[in-house]
Design a protein around this motif. Structure first.
Motif, PDB file in Angstrom:
ATOM      1  N   PHE A  32       0.830  -1.220   0.000  1.00 50.31           N
ATOM      2  CA  PHE A  32       0.000   0.000   0.000  1.00 50.31           C
ATOM      3  C   PHE A  32       0.866   1.272   0.000  1.00 50.31           C
ATOM      4  N   LEU A  58       2.311  -5.106  -3.133  1.00 49.92           N
ATOM      5  CA  LEU A  58       0.909  -5.342  -2.757  1.00 49.92           C
ATOM      6  C   LEU A  58       0.174  -4.011  -2.862  1.00 49.92           C
ATOM      7  N   HIS A  82      -2.089  -8.159  -4.560  1.00 48.79           N
ATOM      8  CA  HIS A  82      -3.465  -7.620  -4.539  1.00 48.79           C
ATOM      9  C   HIS A  82      -3.453  -6.374  -5.396  1.00 48.79           C
ATOM     10  N   TYR A 103      -4.851 -13.660   2.788  1.00 49.29           N
ATOM     11  CA  TYR A 103      -3.991 -12.633   3.401  1.00 49.29           C
ATOM     12  C   TYR A 103      -3.318 -13.127   4.688  1.00 49.29           C
ATOM     13  N   ILE A 219     -13.137  -3.650   1.798  1.00 45.86           N
ATOM     14  CA  ILE A 219     -12.694  -2.594   0.911  1.00 45.86           C
ATOM     15  C   ILE A 219     -13.817  -2.271  -0.080  1.00 45.86           C
ATOM     16  N   GLU A 243      -8.862  -5.739   9.172  1.00 49.38           N
ATOM     17  CA  GLU A 243      -7.603  -5.716   8.432  1.00 49.38           C
ATOM     18  C   GLU A 243      -7.352  -4.288   7.955  1.00 49.38           C
ATOM     19  N   PHE A 274      -3.704  -2.372   8.187  1.00 43.93           N
ATOM     20  CA  PHE A 274      -3.289  -1.261   7.315  1.00 43.93           C
ATOM     21  C   PHE A 274      -4.435  -0.258   7.249  1.00 43.93           C
ATOM     22  N   GLY A 340      -7.547 -10.990  -0.835  1.00 40.87           N
ATOM     23  CA  GLY A 340      -7.334 -10.142   0.336  1.00 40.87           C
ATOM     24  C   GLY A 340      -7.741 -10.895   1.589  1.00 40.87           C
ATOM     25  N   GLY A 341      -8.452 -10.198   2.475  1.00 41.72           N
ATOM     26  CA  GLY A 341      -8.863 -10.840   3.718  1.00 41.72           C
ATOM     27  C   GLY A 341     -10.291 -11.335   3.691  1.00 41.72           C
TER      28      GLY A 341
HETATM   29  C1  LIG Z   1      -4.882  -7.359   0.539  1.00 43.17           C
HETATM   30  C2  LIG Z   1      -5.665  -6.352   1.248  1.00 43.17           C
HETATM   31  C3  LIG Z   1      -6.920  -5.820   0.732  1.00 43.17           C
HETATM   32  C4  LIG Z   1      -8.119  -6.667   0.918  1.00 43.17           C
HETATM   33  O1  LIG Z   1      -8.254  -7.479   1.822  1.00 43.17           O
HETATM   34  O2  LIG Z   1      -9.029  -6.530   0.111  1.00 43.17           O
END
Ligand SMILES: CCCC(=O)O
Ligand SMILES: CC(=O)SCCNC(=O)CCNC(=O)[C@H](O)C(C)(C)COP(=O)(O)OP(=O)(O)OC[C@H]1O[C@@H](n2cnc3c(N)ncnc32)[C@H](O)[C@@H]1OP(=O)(O)O
Length: 456
Positions: A32, A58, A82, A103, A219, A243, A274, A340-341
């Motif tokens: 990020f 990432l 990602h 993740y 997200i 996350e 993050f 992702g997560g």
């Molecule tokens: C990899 C982080 C972002 C998400 O989990 O979408």
């Protein structure tokens, strides 16, 4: 103090630092906003001297300079865990590759499976104890560093000092090279507009949240809408174990909804790995003891997620098929983001006492020709990647309703999902379900399925 001398001894220019990269090396850029944009530019300038340098990143903010070096030259091979929107567009052009993973396993991949020659990460300036803080991208920066031949930190004064948790910093004694950067401002995200569909979906979800729940918002625009609605609700004593931290958490916190007082783990702390959002969010995180930054093998560990009670996980999807499989990362052969997560939180939330996992999506989208298509599909197109297997999916929510798939047979799932599809597509979906042998005499008749807002 000795740390200052160490710092001075390790200080180099960016151009000298990237000379530590050799042909054939694996180079890691971290995650990020803490990807090393200054060093990336310097590395790309060495293109005539290097070949077959493999870069891993990432969600790099924008397009990395090494990606702009023509891929066919064989100088750099760029890979991402990602996709950011820049990486998605680079992938469309053939200059970015994807690395599949869940993740929570990121740190273990570096500690057990992967080789890294040079790790470059952007950090906050060194503190008086010799630590460089990873700021808004703890993610798995430490795990990369532990395994790297050469560790280079790119110092940026705009990185907030995000308190741990754990694994939130690297010590000067573990660093080989320090580079002071141009202090480029961090990427900020505009406040996502909330559509009427987002609001309808968010309203359904907020009704399912209880006082004392522990919240994870994924997200994208829709989860953000849920956060905004919670901020205006009567809910109280919510906790956060997530996350990603986004602006909607700040809104909930400032509205007094988040106290973290009912959490079983990290009581009193907002836990995250993050952050992505506004400068106001980054300022809020700076030196804030109410927030705890951890690596993702802690935040996304399935058992840690489940350890809190009433965990509510809210994530976006691109499409759901009639089996209940969820795709959130690709559309056919177009790769869009990553797992992702999503898997971690969908699994962990369901296993928390009183926990719920929601997958939300608008019932329709427009295709490339502008035609209205249903996001509830009989089956996915070839190439579409399954992010959640059907056995993991719990609630699916559209603007037409909310259904739970857990424990339901294939014909019950088909019926439930068709009941929340856009009414214009329901007849076709029933016909497809019949062809797929997931429709039977017990299914409701078409009249019932046309009732808008049907709910299982
Ligand atoms: C990899 C982080 C972002 C998400 O989990 O979408
Ligand atoms: C973060 C945590 O705490 S944990 C877990 C969260 N992580 C996940 O859920 C990972 C997977 N999910 C995601 O990445 C996101 O939620 C998404 C991609 C599903 C949605 O995010 P959003 O930001 O709302 O998507 P957005 O509307 O901006 O679309 C992103 C891209 O997908 C494309 N897209 C969206 N819907 C579709 C669709 N149905 N078919 C094809 N493409 C689509 C868009 O065109 C856009 O591409 P572009 O940038 O080239 O124009």
């Amino acid at each position: 103090m000795g740390f200052i001398n160490d710092y001075k001894n390790k200080l180099m220019s960016a151009m000298d630092a990237v000379c530590l990269v050799h042909p054939g090396d694996w180079v890691d850029y971290g995650a990020f906003c803490c990807a090393p944009e200054y060093l990336d530019a310097a590395l790309a300038m060495r293109q005539d001297e290097l070949w077959n340098v493999k870069v891993r990143a990432l969600a790099f903010p924008g397009v990395a300079a090494v990606v702009k070096v023509p891929a066919e030259s064989g100088r750099f091979v760029y890979n991402s865990w990602h996709f950011s929107s820049g990486e998605r567009k680079s992938h469309d052009k053939g200059s970015c590759h994807f690395i599949p993973f869940v993740y929570h396993e990121g740190p273990s991949h570096y500690r057990q499976n992967l080789h890294c020659d040079v790790c470059m990460v952007r950090t906050a300036p060194m503190d008086s104890f010799g630590n460089f803080n990873f700021g808004i991208a703890n993610s798995f920066q430490r795990a990369i560093i532990e395994n790297a031949r050469t560790v280079i930190v790119e110092v940026n004064e705009n990185i907030p000092r995000c308190l741990g948790g754990a694994e939130e910093s690297v010590h000067i004694s573990e660093v080989d090279v320090v580079v002071e950067s141009d202090n480029k401002p961090l990427l900020t995200l505009p406040d996502a507009a909330v559509t009427a569909v987002d609001k309808a979906i968010a309203t359904r979800i907020v009704h399912e949240i209880e006082d004392g729940s522990c919240i994870q918002l994924g997200i994208g625009g829709m989860p953000n809408a849920v956060g905004k609605l919670i901020a205006r609700s009567d809910l109280k004593n919510l906790g956060v174990h997530t996350e990603m931290l986004a602006d909607s958490y700040l809104e909930m916190f400032e509205a007094g909804k988040i106290t973290n007082s009912k959490k079983a783990m990290d009581r009193g702390k907002m836990v995250y790995a993050f952050a992505l959002g506004s400068q106001r969010l980054y300022d809020f995180l700076d030196n804030n003891p109410s927030c705890a930054s951890y690596a993702v093998d802690y935040t996304n560990d399935l058992f840690n997620i489940a350890a809190n009670d009433r965990v509510v996980s809210i994530n976006n999807a691109l499409e759901v098929d009639l089996y209940g499989q969820v795709s959130s990362e690709s559309a056919g052969f177009r790769h869009i983001t990553g797992t992702g997560g999503q898997f971690d939180f969908a699994y962990g939330a369901y296993h928390s006492r009183g926990g719920k996992s929601f997958i939300c999506l608008s019932s329709t989208a427009r295709d490339a020709e502008g035609k209205l298509i249903s996001r509830i599909r009989p089956v996915f197109d070839p190439g579409t990647v399954v992010t959640l297997p059907r056995s993991i999916t719990q609630y699916v929510v559209t603007e037409f309703g909310m259904v739970s798939l857990k424990g339901k047979s294939t014909w019950e799932r088909a019926e439930a999902l068709i009941s929340i599809a856009h009414p214009d597509f329901r007849d076709d979906l029933v016909r497809e379900a019949e062809n797929m042998r997931i429709w039977c005499a017990a299914n409701r008749n078409d009249e019932v399925l046309h009732m808008v807002g049907a709910c299982a």
